[in-house]
Design a protein around this motif. Structure first.
Motif, PDB file in Angstrom:
ATOM      1  N   GLU A 153     -33.299  -6.905  46.678  1.00 10.23           N
ATOM      2  CA  GLU A 153     -33.268  -5.537  47.192  1.00 10.23           C
ATOM      3  C   GLU A 153     -31.988  -5.240  47.976  1.00 10.23           C
ATOM      4  O   GLU A 153     -31.413  -4.160  47.867  1.00 10.23           O
ATOM      5  CB  GLU A 153     -34.494  -5.272  48.075  1.00 10.23           C
ATOM      6  N   LYS A 154     -31.521  -6.206  48.763  1.00 11.55           N
ATOM      7  CA  LYS A 154     -30.314  -5.990  49.554  1.00 11.55           C
ATOM      8  C   LYS A 154     -29.109  -5.770  48.638  1.00 11.55           C
ATOM      9  O   LYS A 154     -28.295  -4.862  48.846  1.00 11.55           O
ATOM     10  CB  LYS A 154     -30.070  -7.190  50.473  1.00 11.55           C
ATOM     11  N   GLY A 189     -28.748   5.134  48.618  1.00 15.30           N
ATOM     12  CA  GLY A 189     -28.818   3.710  48.312  1.00 15.30           C
ATOM     13  C   GLY A 189     -30.081   3.069  48.818  1.00 15.30           C
ATOM     14  O   GLY A 189     -30.625   2.163  48.187  1.00 15.30           O
ATOM     15  N   VAL A 190     -30.550   3.532  49.986  1.00 17.39           N
ATOM     16  CA  VAL A 190     -31.774   2.968  50.567  1.00 17.39           C
ATOM     17  C   VAL A 190     -32.979   3.468  49.789  1.00 17.39           C
ATOM     18  O   VAL A 190     -33.870   2.701  49.432  1.00 17.39           O
ATOM     19  CB  VAL A 190     -31.895   3.331  52.063  1.00 17.39           C
ATOM     20  N   ARG A 241     -26.438   0.430  44.337  1.00 16.49           N
ATOM     21  CA  ARG A 241     -26.736   1.860  44.313  1.00 16.49           C
ATOM     22  C   ARG A 241     -25.702   2.646  45.127  1.00 16.49           C
ATOM     23  O   ARG A 241     -25.251   3.714  44.710  1.00 16.49           O
ATOM     24  CB  ARG A 241     -28.156   2.118  44.836  1.00 16.49           C
ATOM     25  N   ILE A 279     -29.401  -2.314  46.876  1.00 12.85           N
ATOM     26  CA  ILE A 279     -28.957  -1.192  47.713  1.00 12.85           C
ATOM     27  C   ILE A 279     -27.449  -1.050  47.626  1.00 12.85           C
ATOM     28  O   ILE A 279     -26.922   0.053  47.468  1.00 12.85           O
ATOM     29  CB  ILE A 279     -29.416  -1.383  49.177  1.00 12.85           C
TER      30      ILE A 279
END
Length: 871
Positions: free
Chosen positions: A277-278, A80-81, A284, A281
């Protein structure tokens, strides 16, 4: 190409190179103590590499479902990152078992990538093993010379042992490897920095896509390398990365492997991917984790608190925390993704599609259970996050009380900018697990080989004893006790598998008797376990099983097949076996079903089974091609790996037909009698039945009859026993209510007396007392009654009931915000040392019990010292 076409092209290419295309092995590993999950494509072929089994095909290709979240291969923290690590992934692979070697493997990989998939040669880099002085291994110039015929010199790199020598674990098959990497950066970026400088440097756009491993050695327990009898090829290409490269995406999650799942989450949450982006993640993580969770459950591993089940529960809870905290989605979500995933994998992993409702139900129940504790746990974490760091004891409390795995606490701590004492957590965990680890610790030595032949022939279907020879043995240490494992050329001993326990019996080495206490299967080796080692090992061996134990076990195994068939006939075809235990004294059967089986249904099922027993139906066994057997209606178990040829056990072709390697009776009449012991819930959507058959069933019926006779005699032989018992129960309930009323009156009196003893402190009210109460529940009633009447209360109570010591700690939430170190669960554990006990609970209320009432005074004195605040 879309993802389906990419996978299909791989398998078709190697089929054209005379490879047999085989199905994926289950993701949960059985009969291999070194592995919990399949973490590489080669796992299911391990015995071929070791020479323990002769391969059915010299060339094989497949796509294998893999999981890397534990042990040496653990990618969980990167998931995920970054854009290319996953928990569950598909490993495309081609294999040669003593057939072709480096030349064909490398040439075919280049042909497939550049000619079939059309990847740019200028973007591809290859690496070869650069040698290792410690292992005495030179550089792999053979592979380098092969690459030189296809690849530009500046695109061929030497790699370290870490990158270019593949080992599955601390021991086992291994060898040098040659990786293929692709540079997916823009032309401008490539012009600025050469791709060869970024290979194996964790650049998100310069990634490994294929690894050609040349299995030449076995790593022994002493660390040395032993050449294998034959050389093999083991290749693995990450399907998700390959699709990304072919589709020209900058992230695996931008391909059609993941976009349907991400879109499903977008639909459920009304959020959009690619904006924050948070949030990205989290999306994902969800689209990755649901794959691992779903496939593992479909393969028969339910979430639990131990072993592989706990790993899956950790992954699931990690996903829940992401959607709860990051996406601010406060209700179950993961279960709603299962249908989308099942449709994607319908053709390649049909086991999930066939069980999609069951898998979704299990996930939903797990989500609901964790969401109930998550909110309380997050509140506790917020209190801890006000400190500069979280201690090991506090991190363990989050794990033990609120179900937070350490990686979840670490993740939240990173986001809050605080540290966690991981070493302290491990110390707390080790204390709790010390006994468990000692009980399961296993150390194995290297095999001592007597005969080169490594395959064992099982003759136990027809024979109870046989003359044979020892192939090899090794010494193992389990639970601090030395044992020996013997492998024979032929054996009548059934090795534990398919739910059936292993045989016990004897081995006679030149007349010297060795007791066999268990028979186990490791990979495809049948291991006879003993605490004895004979004087003479070389020579003829007589192997004899305990026949009476085998007969009882066979009776229960055939009864299990009858039970499975009748359950499906009675409850519906959604019923599938989810686990079983077939022992000589009883049987246990777990199956998918969403509600309790009623007493009336159990009675009907038991009656049908006994009818089939009385019909004395012959139990037939024969061997068939797996596909032919399935098409004929034979039941296969999800999560089991079957060979090309399977053993089919039939009890009337119209009634029961299953793939099974276990031992059975000759006809159902030999079972004698079937009787239920219990029906219960194991997990969401899974029920458990325990039963007995044969002699054990008769003994059970006799015991129940004797019990009934004893009850009658105790009640002085009433005319209507049931009515007499009901009357006695009613009288007992009346007396209990009267006693409860007296208890409540005494509790009220004690509470009023205690209020006068409360000490007013600066910001809180303190009460520390030893109580004289009838039971532990009275202490809880007093504590909560006082909490409702006295603000900012800190109360510590001791009590002795039924000869045991009890401690209760109550700390008002308002006081906790001022003094977070007064966490009730932590305090009560410390105080419990005085009464030689333990306990726990929530941050505001916790209890402990102990076997040393004499220590209560010291515990309460310690509490006085703790809760005195000096200003």
């Amino acid at each position: 190409m879309n993802a389906q076409e990419v996978r299909r092209a791989f398998l078709q290419f190697f089929a054209s190179k005379q490879h047999a295309i085989v199905p994926s092995a289950p993701i949960v590993v059985k009969n291999d103590p070194t592995l919990m999950f399949t973490n590489a494509g080669m796992n299911q072929f391990k015995d071929f590499f070791l020479g323990n089994q002769v391969p059915t095909h010299r060339r094989i290709a497949d796509t294998q479902k893999c999981l890397r979240v534990s042990g040496k291969h653990n990618d969980l923290e990167e998931v995920g990152v970054d854009t290319y690590h996953h928990t569950m992934f598909e490993m495309l692979g081609n294999w040669s078992f003593g057939d072709y070697f480096k030349k064909e493997a490398l040439e075919w990989s280049w042909e497939l990538l550049t000619e079939i998939y059309g990847l740019s040669k200028n973007r591809l880099y290859v690496s070869v093993f650069g040698g290792d002085e410690k292992d005495g291994l030179p550089p792999d110039n053979e592979a380098r010379d092969i690459w030189r015929t296809m690849v530009a010199e500046d695109h061929i790199l030497y790699g370290s042992k870490k990158d270019n020598f593949w080992e599955m674990g601390d021991t086992g098959p291994c060898g040098p490897c040659s990786e293929i990497h692709i540079d997916l950066r823009s032309d401008a970026e490539r012009a600025e920095i050469s791709g060869k400088d970024l290979v194996n440097n964790d650049h998100p756009q310069v990634i490994e896509i294929w690894n050609n491993v040349f299995i030449q050695f076995e790593r022994l327990t002493d660390g040395s390398l032993c050449p294998l009898p034959e050389k093999h090829v083991d290749t693995g290409m990450g399907f998700e990365r390959l699709v990304r490269a072919i589709q020209g995406k900058s992230s695996n999650y931008d391909t059609d492997v993941f976009t349907p799942l991400i879109q499903k989450v977008e639909q459920l949450t009304a959020l959009r991917y690619g904006i924050n982006e948070k949030t990205d993640i989290a999306l994902r993580v969800l689209s990755d984790h649901i794959r691992a969770i779903s496939l593992t459950i479909a393969d028969g591993q339910l979430p639990s608190n131990t072993g592989a089940g706990y790993v899956i529960r950790r992954i699931l809870r990690r996903a829940v925390r992401y959607y709860y905290s990051t996406l601010q989605y406060k209700k179950p979500l993961l279960h709603a993704m299962v249908a989308t995933l099942a449709e994607q994998w319908k053709d390649v992993f049909p086991e999930l599609y066939q069980q999609r409702d069951f898998v979704a139900k299990v996930i939903l129940e797990e989500e609901n259970a964790f969401l109930r504790t998550l909110e309380a746990g997050l509140k506790r974490f917020e209190l801890l996050a006000n400190q500069p760091h979280i201690s090991g004891a506090e991190a363990f409390e989050l794990y033990d009380t609120f179900g937070f795995p350490l990686d979840l606490t670490l993740l939240m701590a990173r986001e809050s900018g605080i540290l966690v004492d991981e070493k302290g957590f491990e110390q707390e965990m080790n204390r709790q697990k010390e006994r468990s680890r000692a009980a399961t610790a296993l150390e194995t030595g290297d095999w001592v080989v007597f005969n080169a032949d490594n395959e064992t022939t099982f003759v136990g279907y027809e024979q109870n004893e046989c003359k044979t020879v020892l192939l090899k043995y090794r010494k193992v240490n389990l639970k601090k006790t030395d044992y020996y494992q013997y492998v024979l050329r032929e054996t009548p001993f059934y090795a534990e598998s398919g739910g059936q326990v292993g045989d016990i019996g004897y081995l006679y080495f030149e007349g010297e008797r060795v007791d066999i206490i268990d028979t186990q299967k490791e990979n495809n080796l049948i291991l006879h376990l003993s605490t004895q080692k004979p004087e003479i090992l070389n020579g003829e061996v007589l192997a004899v099983i305990d026949q009476s134990r085998r007969v009882a076990t066979a009776s229960n195994h055939s009864a299990t097949h009858l039970l499975h068939a009748v359950l499906r006939n009675t409850l519906g075809t959604h019923v599938h076996q989810k686990g079983s235990l077939v022992a000589p004294d009883y049987l246990r059967f777990d199956f998918s079903h969403f509600s309790k089986v009623s007493d009336a249904e159990l009675q009907e099922i038991e009656q049908q089974i006994n009818e089939k027993i009385r019909e004395n139906i012959p139990v037939q066994t024969d061997y068939k091609n797996q596909k032919e057997a399935i098409e004929s209606g034979a039941m296969a178990l999800f999560g089991e790996k079957y060979g090309d040829v399977v053993r089919v056990v039939t009890i009337d072709p119209e009634f029961s037909r299953e793939l099974c390697g276990g031992t059975h009776v000759g006809a159902t009449g030999a079972i004698g009698l079937f009787k239920f012991l219990s029906e219960s819930s194991v997990a969401a959507g899974v029920r458990r039945i325990e039963a007995v058959s044969g002699t054990a069933a008769m003994e059970y019926v006799n015991q129940q009859f004797e019990l009934l006779q004893s009850v009658k005699e105790t009640l002085k032989n009433p005319k209507d026993t049931l009515k007499a018992v009901q009357q006695l129960s009613e009288e007992n309930n009346t007396l209990k209510k009267e006693l409860e009323k007296l208890y409540q009156e005494k509790t009220l009196s004690v509470k009023n007396t205690l209020k006068a003893k409360i000490q007013q402190k600066a910001g809180y009210n303190l009460l520390i007392e030893q109580l004289d109460v009838p039971n532990a529940d009275s202490v809880k009633q007093i504590a909560f009654a006082l909490k409702n009447e006295v603000p900012n209360l800190v109360a510590i109570f001791g009590a002795v009931t039924e000869g045991k010591a009890h401690l209760t700690v109550m700390v008002d939430e308002a006081v906790l915000s001022q003094y977070p170190e007064w966490n009730a669960a932590t305090v009560v554990r410390n105080l419990a040392k005085h009464i030689r006990g333990g306990g726990g609970g929530q941050n505001f209320y916790a209890t402990a019990g102990g076997s040393y009432p004499e220590g209560l005074a010291a515990a309460l004195e310690s509490a006085h010292e703790l809760f005195q605040v000096t200003f």
